[in-house]
Design a protein around this motif. Structure first.
Motif, short mmCIF file in Angstrom:
data_model
loop_
_atom_site.label_atom_id
_atom_site.label_comp_id
_atom_site.label_asym_id
_atom_site.label_seq_id
_atom_site.Cartn_x
_atom_site.Cartn_y
_atom_site.Cartn_z
N UNK A 1 0.83 -1.22 0.00
CA UNK A 1 0.00 0.00 0.00
C UNK A 1 0.86 1.26 0.00
N UNK A 2 1.97 1.21 0.72
CA UNK A 2 2.86 2.37 0.74
C UNK A 2 3.47 2.58 -0.65
N UNK A 3 3.92 1.47 -1.24
CA UNK A 3 4.50 1.55 -2.58
C UNK A 3 3.48 2.05 -3.59
N UNK A 4 2.24 1.55 -3.49
CA UNK A 4 1.19 2.00 -4.41
C UNK A 4 0.87 3.47 -4.23
N UNK A 5 0.87 3.92 -2.99
CA UNK A 5 0.60 5.34 -2.73
C UNK A 5 1.66 6.21 -3.39
N UNK A 6 2.93 5.78 -3.33
CA UNK A 6 4.00 6.53 -3.98
C UNK A 6 3.83 6.51 -5.50
N UNK A 7 3.46 5.34 -6.03
CA UNK A 7 3.23 5.24 -7.47
C UNK A 7 2.07 6.15 -7.88
N UNK A 8 0.98 6.14 -7.10
CA UNK A 8 -0.16 7.00 -7.41
C UNK A 8 0.24 8.48 -7.39
N UNK A 9 1.04 8.85 -6.39
CA UNK A 9 1.51 10.24 -6.30
C UNK A 9 2.35 10.61 -7.51
N UNK A 10 3.25 9.70 -7.90
CA UNK A 10 4.10 9.96 -9.06
C UNK A 10 3.29 10.08 -10.34
N UNK A 11 2.31 9.18 -10.53
CA UNK A 11 1.49 9.24 -11.74
C UNK A 11 0.63 10.50 -11.77
N UNK A 12 0.15 10.92 -10.59
CA UNK A 12 -0.64 12.15 -10.52
C UNK A 12 0.21 13.36 -10.89
N UNK A 13 1.41 13.44 -10.33
CA UNK A 13 2.30 14.56 -10.65
C UNK A 13 2.68 14.54 -12.13
N UNK A 14 2.91 13.35 -12.66
CA UNK A 14 3.25 13.22 -14.07
C UNK A 14 2.09 13.69 -14.95
N UNK A 15 0.86 13.33 -14.54
CA UNK A 15 -0.32 13.75 -15.28
C UNK A 15 -0.44 15.27 -15.30
N UNK A 16 -0.20 15.89 -14.16
CA UNK A 16 -0.30 17.35 -14.09
C UNK A 16 0.75 18.02 -14.96
N UNK A 17 1.95 17.43 -15.00
CA UNK A 17 2.99 17.98 -15.87
C UNK A 17 2.60 17.85 -17.34
N UNK A 18 2.02 16.71 -17.71
CA UNK A 18 1.56 16.52 -19.09
C UNK A 18 0.47 17.53 -19.45
N UNK A 19 -0.41 17.82 -18.49
CA UNK A 19 -1.44 18.81 -18.73
C UNK A 19 -0.81 20.19 -18.96
N UNK A 20 0.20 20.51 -18.18
CA UNK A 20 0.92 21.77 -18.37
C UNK A 20 1.56 21.82 -19.76
N UNK A 21 2.13 20.70 -20.19
CA UNK A 21 2.76 20.64 -21.51
C UNK A 21 1.73 20.88 -22.60
N UNK A 22 0.51 20.35 -22.40
CA UNK A 22 -0.53 20.50 -23.41
C UNK A 22 -1.09 21.92 -23.45
N UNK A 23 -1.26 22.53 -22.27
CA UNK A 23 -1.93 23.83 -22.19
C UNK A 23 -0.95 24.99 -22.41
#
Length: 262
Positions: free
Chosen positions: A60-82
């Motif tokens: 669960x700890x590992x998954x939480x870190x993965x979720x956080x990383x994917x969320x941050x990555x998603x936000x960066x991709x959104x920034x790249x698009x906008x």
């Protein structure tokens, strides 16, 4: 008004963590596919890879870190698009927007596993057949599914072009531009493109036959490879390619030039 320097640094670190998370996910997907090619198990997809992480010690700890990383990555991709800090063309920005949606969905899925009851129901994301059936129930649903398949094939072609031209190197620090690294990364990106095109092809078949059951996700597309002539060899080659794609993701986590300012 420009965001504080700390926000840019946090976004860069998050983008790198996201690349690392993606690398871990595709390492698991590729490993399962390789075992399936050897007749020692079945294939899995990105969601299955996250479930595999959950079953590990401190899952669960590992998954939480993965979720956080994917969320941050998603936000960066959104920034790249906008905001388009790299000055990319419209098609590339559309690709970044698609990456934002994919990473956000996977982040929410990982979060639902790590924090059940707080972020939706655990593993609440449906399979490809589920959302295909939902789309087909809408007006012009078959056209929508067919369009999704065409987009997936287009993404696969784009991956292939990047692999052949090795254009990804323009985004990497020169320390990562080594012939061996280039070869592995090209193989990985090409394999990711093959899989995307396979999934797109199944979506077009589902649209053509008006049958959501024909839609296949990543795991089913890989399994379908094994049923072809020389299937174990084909699946084994793609599996090694997906492991190589995981390697590329880890290289990007360390050496990609992350732009956060327009």
């Amino acid at each position: 008004m420009q965001a504080p320097e700390e926000a840019h640094e946090a976004l860069e670190k998050g983008a790198r963590l996201g690349y690392g998370a993606r690398g871990l996910v595709y390492l698991i997907v590729g490993s399962f596919a390789l075992l399936a090619a050897l007749g020692r198990g079945g294939t899995t997809d990105t969601q299955g890879a996250l479930r595999t992480l959950l079953s590990q010690p401190f899952g669960k700890i590992l998954l939480a870190l993965v979720a956080l990383g994917l969320l941050a990555h998603a936000l960066w991709r959104l920034l790249m698009a906008v905001r388009n800090p790299e000055g990319r063309h419209v098609a590339a920005r559309a690709g970044y927007l698609g990456s934002f949606l994919g990473n956000m969905a996977l982040a929410l899925f990982a979060g639902s596993l790590a924090l059940p009851g707080m972020i939706g129901r655990p593993g609440g994301s449906g399979g490809s057949g589920d959302w295909t059936a939902m789309l087909m129930s809408q007006p012009f649903g078959q056209w929508l599914v067919g369009a999704a398949g065409a987009v997936a094939i287009g993404v696969g072609v784009a991956f292939a072009v990047v692999a052949v031209r090795a254009s990804f190197e323009r985004q990497l620090d020169e320390r990562a531009c080594h012939p061996a690294i280039r070869t592995i990364c090209r193989a990985g990106i090409l394999s990711r493109g093959v899989v995307a095109a396979l999934v797109g092809g199944f979506l077009i078949i589902a649209a053509w036959q008006a049958d959501p059951a024909e839609a296949k996700g990543l795991a089913a597309a890989l399994a379908a490879l094994r049923q072809q002539p020389y299937g174990p060899w084909l699946l084994g080659a793609v599996a090694l390619g997906l492991v190589a794609f995981a390697f590329y993701s880890l290289v990007a986590a360390r050496y990609r030039r992350i732009q956060t300012r327009a």
